[in-house]
Every structure is written in structure tokens, then in C-alpha cells.
Design an enzyme around this catalytic site. Structure first.
Site, PDB file in Angstrom:
ATOM      1  N   GLU B  60     -13.602-196.669  12.898  1.00 24.02           N
ATOM      2  CA  GLU B  60     -14.798-196.136  12.227  1.00 24.02           C
ATOM      3  C   GLU B  60     -14.493-195.617  10.830  1.00 24.02           C
ATOM      4  O   GLU B  60     -15.313-195.760   9.926  1.00 24.02           O
ATOM      5  CB  GLU B  60     -15.455-195.032  13.057  1.00 24.02           C
ATOM      6  CG  GLU B  60     -16.359-195.535  14.183  1.00 24.02           C
ATOM      7  CD  GLU B  60     -15.607-196.031  15.396  1.00 24.02           C
ATOM      8  OE1 GLU B  60     -14.364-195.891  15.447  1.00 24.02           O
ATOM      9  OE2 GLU B  60     -16.252-196.556  16.325  1.00 24.02           O
ATOM     10  N   HIS B 128     -21.837-189.598  23.603  1.00 21.95           N
ATOM     11  CA  HIS B 128     -22.585-190.829  23.341  1.00 21.95           C
ATOM     12  C   HIS B 128     -24.096-190.596  23.361  1.00 21.95           C
ATOM     13  O   HIS B 128     -24.856-191.556  23.284  1.00 21.95           O
ATOM     14  CB  HIS B 128     -22.256-191.904  24.387  1.00 21.95           C
ATOM     15  CG  HIS B 128     -20.834-192.355  24.355  1.00 21.95           C
ATOM     16  ND1 HIS B 128     -19.800-191.651  24.934  1.00 21.95           N
ATOM     17  CD2 HIS B 128     -20.264-193.441  23.786  1.00 21.95           C
ATOM     18  CE1 HIS B 128     -18.663-192.289  24.736  1.00 21.95           C
ATOM     19  NE2 HIS B 128     -18.912-193.370  24.038  1.00 21.95           N
TER      20      HIS B 128
END
Lengths: 317, 324
Positions: B60, B128
Site C-alpha cells: 500500500e 476491515h
């Protein structure tokens, strides 16, 4: 090595060293702020590597000295105004000397956090590839920064996508007070290239010709679509981490010994042996550097500080 | 007008903008070959080629930061994060690079980057399932967009792609399957920074964000059947933030509830409360109420998740309390 290129690099090295000396005086005299990390001892590799770039290539420099900007040809008055956080520079006091920027010469600026450069460099490489251009990105970083996760993520990303990025590590032996052998598991940072299936080469960073050759090869490889490379230039930071660093973490003997490897006399001897540099040319180069620096300092001193309310500008496009 | 899903609307926006502008590229984990874990981008690689639509390694920091670097050098990247929570993984690249590169360099560059962030609790737990908009609302330089309907999902995404600033585009996972009328035509844009009044009323102002909008609308319907006509405002973007729309409504109603799927402390409701203190205190005849997550991470068990996530019922109850 082409004689003209060799001499141009010499001029840039001298100009960088003299500018850094002047900057140190200005900081010590309290005339400008002190957020400057001097690069004395590393100018040879910085100037040699940047000389290998084309005008339309991209550059992400590191935070070690003024030579990157001098070598790339950013006007000295602008560099000094950024150092002084005045108008007349490249970033209107927003980023100071840590964020000298020059789009016309592909100078993308600097990441304040160490290692922030790698993803940005990868993105510039991505642009080049998507647009089908033949430019390259040269990304400088230090030995300490090679331990950031961003280095490893970006090296892998560039390798799998074959992006035209040259990673150039200036291994000067010290990350502030932390010696490389205590911070870094490998002896040669170039070894890390193996983990990303790219070429990794160690060169003497105080030898202009070696650096120029290795970086030129890596650039050519990138330009022809063969992907990224890692070059490690072994060098030494002759001054402290910042102007006023007590430098208590390393012995005087070590620093003394390294001054005997100062790249400037080494390069002067070499250029002298090759009859490229004469005493007359040397004097001329020194005088020219002094004149350029004098003019730039004078310009900087006359420039105003930015209007306080301009702090609210430049955030959104 | 035809009806399509929120998910289809997102894909349509990407498709149209990629067709319109060759500098728009799309990448992220699993977006190309697989079509994204939420299947938003399937078929786009086949349509636009592997140079413009590609999969990235699990990195990321590298690929979000590369989005910044690509934006600086003339592309308009759309970067997909698998989950909005991964904004924290790429925190340096989002807050310090995307948000500050232009400013720190005195406006020398612009950063036309879109980061797509699937948000919201959906049985996926603490890392999440967040709606982290308010964390980034605090950071200078970042545009924040959170559409609640299919039409806005399309119109706001197209505006975000054309915007010259970095935009965090929050697409709520539970809204993907919801359907709504979406105008056809490649020029359908919804401007950033303009709130939508979803329902007009004068009894109370109910500000709802993202997936709270349908819940707020249901609560408003129920309150209407009880004789209370409340005004539902969907800000649609949090930066720029349509403050006047909220202030104007409060001047009319004198009461406000803010419903959001983020942590209560320093959430969007806290900012709205502070803004009203500064600019509209004299119009409030009851204290502001916030319906938000009670400052715990989002638990995974559906029983626990249901307890912490604001519901139609908890929004209704908060409104009721102010109306009594």
C-alpha cells in the site's frame, strides 16, 4: 569520460562545496534558518550522477546538501531564498530548503519523511511507462533510509512493472548517530537489489568517473525499458548531520582519516594528470563560484519574507 | 430514467472517464484480472489494456505513493484500496504526501489522484469495517467524498477524477447492491462540496453520512407518520464541506441530530457541533445529538457489530428524544 563533461562536473562540485561553506556561515551568523543538512564530502557522487541525466528526466534528491540543485542547474538565488524561507525561491516559504522544487528541470521536490521518495519515484516511473516516454527517474537516498519499508515495497513494485527508476544510495556510513553496520543487516546495500531481481552495483562514491559510469549504465538500462537498478556509492559525511551537530558519536580520528579521501583533491589530481584542469582554470572556477554565490546571497538578502496570510494559499489546486 | 446499482454506477463513472481521458489509469490489488474483491472493475482491463488497468503487489505504501508520483507527472490515477482501513497502512502517503506535496512545494505541482476506499461495517471486524472519513477530514489537503446513492456514486466519482486535488472516495460496502435512478450520458457530474437535502422538513435537521442516509430516510418516514416532518441532509462530501446547508437548516428547525458510522469522539458530528457553537448557537433550542459508534473498534460478531453501529432505530430514538 568526455573532457567537457568531466570539467562541468568539476565546476559543479566546487560551486556546491563553496555554496555549502557560505550557507554554513549564514546559518552560524543567524542570517538564515538552520534546517540544512550539509553534504560536504558527497558532492562528487551527487554531481556525477546528475550529470548523467537528460534535461527532461525526473529527479528526487535526498536531504544531504546543496549539490543536487547546483548540479541540476537550479538558480542559486532560488536555492538561497528557499533556505532563508523568503520569497524569490521555489516554494514561497512553504517548504524551506527541504523542498526545493523545479518542474522545468523535472525536480519533483522532496519528501519530508525519509523514504517517502521511493513511492513518488515509482509513480513518476509509472507515468513515463504509461505515456510511452523514454525519460527516467533518478532517486537518491541514504544508507539509513534503505531500511524503510517503502524502499523494499517500491523496489519490488518497480521491478515487477519494469519501471525506469534508478535508485542511488549514498552510503555515507552514518544515519545521524547510527553507524551503518549497526543499522543495516547487509554490508553492501547494493546486495538488496538481488531480492528484487535488479542489478546492484557498488562504486566508490568519491570517484566521479566510477559514479558517472555506473549511473549512466543504469539510466541507459531504464531508458531502454529494462527496468530499475540500484547503485550504491560509498562515501562519507565529512561534516555533522546538521550545522551545529556536536558530532560526538564518532571519533576525530575517523573523520580525519576520511578527510584524506575528500573527493575534491582526488578529482583535481586526476583532472590535472589528464591535462583537463590547469592551475589557471582552477582559479577561474573558484572565482566564478565566488561571484555566483555573492550575487545569489545579495539577491536573497534583498528578498522579502512571504506575506503572513499567504500561509493560507497553495493548498488546493 | 433507468435504474442501476451503486456498484454499477461506480464502474460506469470509471469507464466513462477512462474513455474520455487517456491519462486516467486504474490500479490496486486484484483489480485487473479478478475485477476487484468487490467486483467493481471487472472487464476494465480487457477494455483499456494492462498498461492502464493493472494489479499491484500487496504494497500500500508503494502503490498509493506511486499514485501521488504519477499524479505529479501528468496522470490521473484511480487507486483502489481493498478496504478503507488500509488508508492507515498508507498513512504517510495519504496524509503527508497526497495531502501536503502541493502545499509544501509552494503550489508548484497538483495531485489529481483518486483513492477508492470501500468502507463500512459488514461483518468484517475492526480492521476491515471502518468508515474512517473523519480521521482524514482533520488532514489538510484531502478532498473527502462519501456518496450515499447510485446517482451520487457516479456523479461524484466523475467529478473526483476530474478534480485536480487528491480525493478520498468512500464507497460503502453495504450500498454496493442498492439501486437508484442514475442519469445517462457521460457528462453527468455532481459537484464536490454541495450537500443534498434528501427530505425537507421543519421539525428537526438530521445530517446523515454515507450508509446512514437510507437509515435516516427510513427513520424520517416513521417520524412523518407520527406527525414530525424532519429535514434529512446528506453532505455528500466532507471536504469541501457544505457548512451553509447545515446552518441554514438548523436556523429553520432549531434541532439537529448527526448520524455517522464512525467513532463518536471527534467525528463529523463533533465538527458540526463546534461549527454550530461558533456560528448558530442562538438558533438551537435543544442540544445537538450524535448517533455514532461508542468509541470501540468494530467487533466481528454480527451480534456485537449490530450493537455498536448506528441503526434506523437508534437514529429514530435520538430524533424522538429531541422532539419530545
Amino acid at each position: 569520460m568526455d573532457k567537457q563533461i568531466a570539467l562541468d562536473i568539476y565546476k559543479k562540485i566546487i560551486l556546491s562545496r563553496r555554496l555549502e561553506e557560505r550557507v554554513a556561515e549564514l546559518i552560524k551568523a543567524g542570517q538564515v534558518g538552520g534546517f540544512m543538512h550539509p553534504g560536504v564530502g558527497q558532492e562528487a557522487l551527487q554531481c556525477a550522477a546528475i550529470a548523467a541525466l537528460r534535461k527532461d528526466d525526473y529527479l528526487l534528491y535526498a536531504h544531504r546538501g546543496v549539490a543536487y540543485w547546483v548540479a541540476r542547474g537550479i538558480p542559486l538565488d532560488k536555492v538561497l531564498c528557499d533556505l532563508a524561507c523568503k520569497e524569490g525561491g521555489t516554494n514561497h516559504g512553504k517548504g524551506g530548503v527541504m523542498r526545493v522544487v523545479y518542474p522545468e528541470l523535472g525536480v519533483l521536490g522532496e519528501s519530508g519523511t525519509l523514504g517517502g521518495c521511493f513511492p513518488i519515484a515509482s509513480g513518476a516511473g509509472l507515468s513515463i511507462k504509461v505515456k510511452g516516454e523514454d525519460r527516467v527517474v533518478l532517486c537518491f537516498f541514504g544508507d539509513g533510509t534503505s531500511n524503510r519499508g517503502t524502499f523494499h515495497e517500491s523496489a519490488n513494485f518497480c521491478a515487477v512493472r519494469k519501471l525506469p527508476v534508478v535508485f542511488l544510495c549514498e552510503n555515507n556510513g552514518w544515519a545521524v548517530s547510527m553507524p551503518t553496520e549497526r543499522s543495516t543487516a547487509v554490508k553492501d546495500i547494493a546486495d538488496r537489489a538481488k531480492g528484487y531481481a535488479m542489478p546492484g552495483e557498488v562504486v566508490d562514491g568519491n570517484d566521479v568517473e566510477q559514479v558517472y559510469k555506473a549511473v549512466s549504465e543504469a539510466i541507459a538500462r531504464a531508458r531502454h525499458g529494462a527496468g530499475p537498478s540500484l547503485v550504491e556509492a560509498k562515501t562519507y559525511r565529512l561534516w555533522g548531520h546538521w550545522i551545529g551537530d556536536p558530532d560526538s558519536y564518532r571519533s576525530r580520528e575517523e573523520v580525519e582519516k576520511q578527510w584524506r579521501r575528500d573527493p575534491i583533491p582526488i578529482y583535481e589530481k586526476k583532472l590535472g594528470d589528464e591535462k583537463i584542469l590547469t592551475e589557471a582554470i582552477k582559479q577561474e572556477v573558484e572565482a566564478d563560484a565566488r561571484a555566483q554565490i555573492d550575487r545569489a546571497v545579495e539577491f536573497m538578502q534583498k528578498q522579502p519574507f512571504p506575506k503572513p496570510e499567504s500561509a493560507l494559499e497553495d493548498l488546493y489546486a | 430514467m433507468r435504474t442501476i446499482s451503486y456498484a454499477q454506477a461506480i464502474k460506469e463513472a470509471i469507464e466513462e472517464e477512462m474513455r474520455r481521458d487517456p491519462t486516467v489509469i486504474l490500479y490496486g490489488e486484484d483489480v485487473a484480472n479478478f475485477g476487484g474483491i468487490f467486483r467493481i472493475t471487472s472487464g476494465l482491463k480487457e477494455q483499456f489494456g494492462e498498461q492502464r488497468v493493472f494489479d499491484t503487489p500487496i504494497s500500500e505504501n508503494a502503490f498509493v505513493g506511486a499514485g501521488v508520483g504519477a499524479a505529479l507527472t501528468g496522470l490521473r490515477p484511480i487507486v483502489e484500496l481493498q478496504f478503507a482501513d488500509f488508508l492507515f497502512t498508507a498513512g504517510d502517503e495519504i496524509v503527508l504526501k497526497a495531502g501536503m506535496w502541493r502545499y509544501g512545494h509552494g503550489g508548484a505541482y497538483q495531485v489529481p489522484l483518486v483513492v477508492r476506499c470501500p468502507s463500512g461495517a459488514a461483518g468484517v471486524g475492526p480492521e476491515h469495517g471502518q468508515c474512517p472519513e473523519s480521521f482524514f477530514m482533520h488532514a489538510p489537503g484531502l478532498r473527502i467524498v462519501c456518496p450515499a446513492t447510485a446517482a451520487d456514486a457516479k456523479g461524484l466519482l466523475k467529478s473526483a477524477i476530474r478534480d485536480n486535488n487528491p480525493v478520498l472516495y468512500f464507497e460503502h460496502k453495504l450500498l454496493y447492491a442498492t439501486k437508484g435512478e442514475v442519469p445517462e450520458g457521460a457528462d453527468y457530474l455532481v459537484p464536490l462540496g454541495k450537500a443534498s437535502v434528501r427530505r425537507q422538513g421543519d421539525a428537526l435537521t438530521l445530517v446523515a453520512i454515507s450508509a446512514m442516509v437510507p437509515k435516516a430516510m427510513a427513520a424520517a418516514e416513521r417520524l412523518a407518520s407520527e406527525g414530525h416532518h424532519i429535514e434529512v441532509i446528506d453532505p455528500r462530501s466532507l471536504n469541501p464541506f457544505d457548512r451553509p446547508a447545515i446552518i441554514e437548516s438548523v436556523k429553520k428547525t432549531g434541532k439537529i441530530v448527526v448520524a455517522e458510522e464512525s467513532y463518536k469522539t471527534l467525528g463529523v458530528g463533533a465538527e458540526i457541533g463546534a461549527m454550530l457553537m461558533e456560528q448558530a448557537l442562538e438558533y438551537l433550542d435543544r442540544p445537538l445529538k450524535r448517533v455514532a459508534i461508542p468509541d470501540v473498534p468494530i467487533p466481528t460478531s454480527p451480534v456485537l457489530e449490530k450493537f455498536v453501529i448506528p441503526s434506523e432505530e437508534s437514529i429514530y430514538a435520538a430524533c424522538r428524544e429531541l422532539l419530545n
